[in-house]
Design a protein around this motif. Structure first.
Motif, mmCIF file in Angstrom:
data_model
loop_
_atom_site.group_PDB
_atom_site.id
_atom_site.type_symbol
_atom_site.label_atom_id
_atom_site.label_comp_id
_atom_site.label_asym_id
_atom_site.label_seq_id
_atom_site.Cartn_x
_atom_site.Cartn_y
_atom_site.Cartn_z
ATOM 1 N N ASN A 1 0.812 -1.210 0.000
ATOM 2 C CA ASN A 1 0.000 0.000 0.000
ATOM 3 C C ASN A 1 0.853 1.272 0.000
ATOM 4 O O ASN A 1 0.599 2.182 -0.800
ATOM 5 C CB ASN A 1 -0.967 -0.018 1.188
ATOM 6 C CG ASN A 1 -2.001 -1.127 1.043
ATOM 7 O OD1 ASN A 1 -2.229 -1.622 -0.050
ATOM 8 N ND2 ASN A 1 -2.637 -1.507 2.151
ATOM 9 N N PRO A 2 1.869 1.393 0.879
ATOM 10 C CA PRO A 2 2.729 2.580 0.796
ATOM 11 C C PRO A 2 3.432 2.696 -0.553
ATOM 12 O O PRO A 2 3.614 3.796 -1.068
ATOM 13 C CB PRO A 2 3.735 2.372 1.928
ATOM 14 C CG PRO A 2 3.035 1.472 2.886
ATOM 15 C CD PRO A 2 2.206 0.563 2.042
ATOM 16 N N LEU A 3 3.835 1.538 -1.118
ATOM 17 C CA LEU A 3 4.513 1.584 -2.404
ATOM 18 C C LEU A 3 3.569 2.106 -3.492
ATOM 19 O O LEU A 3 3.988 2.858 -4.385
ATOM 20 C CB LEU A 3 5.025 0.198 -2.780
ATOM 21 C CG LEU A 3 5.830 0.111 -4.079
ATOM 22 C CD1 LEU A 3 7.070 1.001 -4.008
ATOM 23 C CD2 LEU A 3 6.239 -1.330 -4.350
ATOM 24 N N ALA A 4 2.307 1.720 -3.409
ATOM 25 C CA ALA A 4 1.336 2.234 -4.382
ATOM 26 C C ALA A 4 1.242 3.751 -4.292
ATOM 27 O O ALA A 4 1.106 4.446 -5.316
ATOM 28 C CB ALA A 4 -0.035 1.602 -4.132
ATOM 29 N N SER A 5 1.351 4.284 -3.081
ATOM 30 C CA SER A 5 1.332 5.743 -2.923
ATOM 31 C C SER A 5 2.556 6.370 -3.579
ATOM 32 O O SER A 5 2.461 7.409 -4.245
ATOM 33 C CB SER A 5 1.280 6.114 -1.433
ATOM 34 O OG SER A 5 0.095 5.636 -0.849
ATOM 35 N N VAL A 6 3.720 5.737 -3.393
ATOM 36 C CA VAL A 6 4.950 6.244 -4.008
ATOM 37 C C VAL A 6 4.807 6.260 -5.529
ATOM 38 O O VAL A 6 5.171 7.243 -6.200
ATOM 39 C CB VAL A 6 6.163 5.387 -3.580
ATOM 40 C CG1 VAL A 6 7.402 5.787 -4.385
ATOM 41 C CG2 VAL A 6 6.424 5.539 -2.088
ATOM 42 N N VAL A 7 4.284 5.160 -6.086
ATOM 43 C CA VAL A 7 4.096 5.086 -7.539
ATOM 44 C C VAL A 7 3.142 6.193 -8.006
ATOM 45 O O VAL A 7 3.358 6.849 -9.037
ATOM 46 C CB VAL A 7 3.567 3.698 -7.951
ATOM 47 C CG1 VAL A 7 3.175 3.683 -9.431
ATOM 48 C CG2 VAL A 7 4.608 2.636 -7.667
ATOM 49 N N LEU B 1 4.951 9.474 -8.036
ATOM 50 C CA LEU B 1 5.897 9.534 -9.149
ATOM 51 C C LEU B 1 5.179 9.779 -10.474
ATOM 52 O O LEU B 1 5.683 10.503 -11.344
ATOM 53 C CB LEU B 1 6.712 8.232 -9.218
ATOM 54 C CG LEU B 1 7.787 8.079 -8.132
ATOM 55 C CD1 LEU B 1 8.365 6.664 -8.168
ATOM 56 C CD2 LEU B 1 8.905 9.111 -8.329
ATOM 57 N N HIS B 2 4.021 9.178 -10.646
ATOM 58 C CA HIS B 2 3.235 9.431 -11.849
ATOM 59 C C HIS B 2 2.852 10.907 -11.935
ATOM 60 O O HIS B 2 2.962 11.544 -13.001
ATOM 61 C CB HIS B 2 1.972 8.566 -11.859
ATOM 62 C CG HIS B 2 2.171 7.215 -12.484
ATOM 63 N ND1 HIS B 2 2.494 7.055 -13.808
ATOM 64 C CD2 HIS B 2 2.072 5.960 -11.953
ATOM 65 C CE1 HIS B 2 2.601 5.767 -14.081
ATOM 66 N NE2 HIS B 2 2.352 5.085 -12.961
ATOM 67 N N ASN B 3 2.401 11.424 -10.798
ATOM 68 C CA ASN B 3 2.026 12.840 -10.789
ATOM 69 C C ASN B 3 3.239 13.720 -11.087
ATOM 70 O O ASN B 3 3.150 14.701 -11.844
ATOM 71 C CB ASN B 3 1.433 13.223 -9.431
ATOM 72 C CG ASN B 3 0.085 12.577 -9.201
ATOM 73 O OD1 ASN B 3 -0.609 12.203 -10.154
ATOM 74 N ND2 ASN B 3 -0.309 12.454 -7.927
ATOM 75 N N LEU B 4 4.384 13.341 -10.482
ATOM 76 C CA LEU B 4 5.589 14.118 -10.690
ATOM 77 C C LEU B 4 6.018 14.101 -12.157
ATOM 78 O O LEU B 4 6.500 15.106 -12.698
ATOM 79 C CB LEU B 4 6.721 13.569 -9.805
ATOM 80 C CG LEU B 4 8.065 14.300 -9.873
ATOM 81 C CD1 LEU B 4 7.919 15.763 -9.419
ATOM 82 C CD2 LEU B 4 9.100 13.578 -8.995
ATOM 83 N N SER B 5 5.843 12.931 -12.799
ATOM 84 C CA SER B 5 6.266 12.806 -14.195
ATOM 85 C C SER B 5 5.465 13.701 -15.129
ATOM 86 O O SER B 5 5.874 13.959 -16.257
ATOM 87 C CB SER B 5 6.156 11.342 -14.651
ATOM 88 O OG SER B 5 4.798 10.955 -14.741
ATOM 89 N N GLU B 6 4.295 14.169 -14.661
ATOM 90 C CA GLU B 6 3.446 15.009 -15.503
ATOM 91 C C GLU B 6 3.591 16.491 -15.191
ATOM 92 O O GLU B 6 2.964 17.334 -15.845
ATOM 93 C CB GLU B 6 1.985 14.575 -15.337
ATOM 94 C CG GLU B 6 1.728 13.143 -15.830
ATOM 95 C CD GLU B 6 0.324 12.664 -15.494
ATOM 96 O OE1 GLU B 6 -0.415 13.432 -14.826
ATOM 97 O OE2 GLU B 6 -0.019 11.533 -15.883
ATOM 98 N N VAL B 7 4.403 16.802 -14.184
ATOM 99 C CA VAL B 7 4.633 18.218 -13.849
ATOM 100 C C VAL B 7 5.449 18.846 -14.976
ATOM 101 O O VAL B 7 6.435 18.274 -15.460
ATOM 102 C CB VAL B 7 5.368 18.335 -12.497
ATOM 103 C CG1 VAL B 7 5.782 19.811 -12.249
ATOM 104 C CG2 VAL B 7 4.482 17.827 -11.377
#
Length: 406
Positions: free
Chosen positions: A196-202, A205-211
């Motif tokens: 579950n924490p790893l899913a949050s990290v992913v 990261l997805h959000n960051l990749s779209e910044v």
């Protein structure tokens, strides 16, 4: 080890000294007395310090000191003893069972009880307070009865060993059940604490990749994509570990048509097969076996996927699935023409998180869980699994499954 202790250890597995009389031994003692026309007979076992009358006819069983025992002398002799009158033999003339101190034995017959290991356990003894003779035929019958005594004792020993083995297996089964319960609990904990924490990290990261600032900066975008890929690999590994923890413990046994399973997998993996120019074939007819359909599908999917993954770049991968009956089981083979596994690493291949290919395969994605999962499933089905070479190069994974007799 001392001689005294060795006799006690020799008799211990029979678990009869100090126990209630064995009916079969009592019957043999009665027959022995009847053959000789004597009133009394006994089955003696002689340990370090005592003679134990474990079965008797014509009198109550008892225990005496070994130094007083007539049969303590007989067990050391090379042949049976048949004395019409024990007073006339110097080896027993002064024995308290002869002199009147304990008994007034005259006729004395003692046949050794010798087990398959050549150990003398004791004697089949017939005696009387009257002088008497017995014929050669009677002696032969007593020797046959002595063999029967040993057979009864050996059957008793084997029965106790069998019960002990069953108890050990039951204990092992209970321990395995507890272990599976702990493993399932661990899997749940891993799911909660890691996945579950790893899913949050992913997600972050997805959000960051779209910044926009990241997208416009090539190095930042590259680092973000690397982090995403690493996170996905970690997520996949946790998923595989959870699968490994959950398989094998509980089976839903139904008839499983392996031919249909491979046909379904051919459809499911068609894109993966086409992408590497490969081929998946079935040789002969695959059987219907008794097993858990979901878990057996996982075994075949793992093996076929591995065969496509660990291929030779010089030729298209070819995977052949076949089966043959063998000693009440089905022997299933998944053969490929890939890079193979060195013979000295094949046992290691089934260890969890183990990778056994050489440096040339290091870039091939894998986490060392697939074959361990396969072994866990096959073992839970009561089968075995192993590796051999494929003729012409490659690896053949074989496993056995029980025949569906329903």
């Amino acid at each position: 080890m001392s001689t005294l202790r060795s006799r006690a250890q020799m008799l211990e597995p029979y678990a009869i000294i100090g126990e209630p009389p064995e009916p079969d031994l009592e019957a043999i003692a009665s027959i022995a007395a009847h053959i000789c026309g004597a009133p009394t007979a006994v089955v003696n076992l002689i340990d370090d310090t005592h003679q134990h009358q474990v079965a008797a006819h014509g009198f109550a069983r008892s225990v005496c000191d070994r130094e007083d025992s007539m049969c303590a002398v007989s067990i050391a002799l090379p042949e049976p003893v048949y004395l019409p009158d024990a007073r006339l033999d110097p080896r027993w003339a002064d024995n308290p069972f002869v002199t009147g101190v304990i008994g007034d034995v005259r006729f004395y017959s003692s046949t050794q009880l010798i087990n398959a290991r050549g150990e003398v356990l004791g004697t089949l003894c017939v005696f009387d307070e009257e002088v008497r003779e017995i014929t050669a035929d009677q002696r032969t019958q007593l020797e046959l009865l002595a063999h029967q005594v040993v057979d009864v004792l050996e059957l008793r020993r084997q029965s106790f060993e069998l019960h002990a083995a069953i108890a050990q297996l039951e204990h092992a089964r209970e321990e395995l059940e507890r272990s599976n319960e702990h493993l399932a609990a661990f899997a749940g904990q891993v799911s909660h604490d890691l996945k579950n924490p790893l899913a949050s990290v992913v997600g972050y990261l997805h959000n960051l990749s779209e910044v926009g600032a990241v997208v416009s900066e090539p190095e930042a975008a590259w680092c973000t994509q690397r982090a995403l890929a690493a996170s996905q690999r970690m997520s996949d590994m946790i998923g595989h570990l959870l699968d490994y923890a959950s398989v094998g413990g509980s089976l839903t046994l139904v008839p499983v048509d392996l031919g249909q399973v491979v046909a379904d997998l051919t459809d499911d993996l068609s894109d993966a097969i086409a992408s590497v120019g490969g081929a998946l074939a079935v040789e002969g007819q695959l059987p219907t076996v008794a097993g858990d359909s979901v878990q057996l599908r996982a075994v075949l999917q793992n093996l076929i996927s591995n065969a496509l993954k660990f291929r030779r770049l010089s030729r298209p991968p070819r995977v052949v699935v076949s089966a043959a009956g063998r000693d009440g089981t089905w022997l299933v083979r998944v053969a490929d023409n890939g890079i193979g596994i060195p013979s000295d690493r094949r046992e290691q291949a089934f260890a969890l998180l183990s990778r056994v290919h050489d440096e040339s395969a290091r870039e091939i994605a894998g986490n060392g869980i697939g074959l361990a999962t396969c072994k866990r499933i096959v073992t839970a089905h009561g089968g075995e699994i192993g590796l051999t070479d494929t003729p012409g190069g490659g690896t053949t994974v074989w496993f056995t499954l029980p025949v569906d007799e329903r």
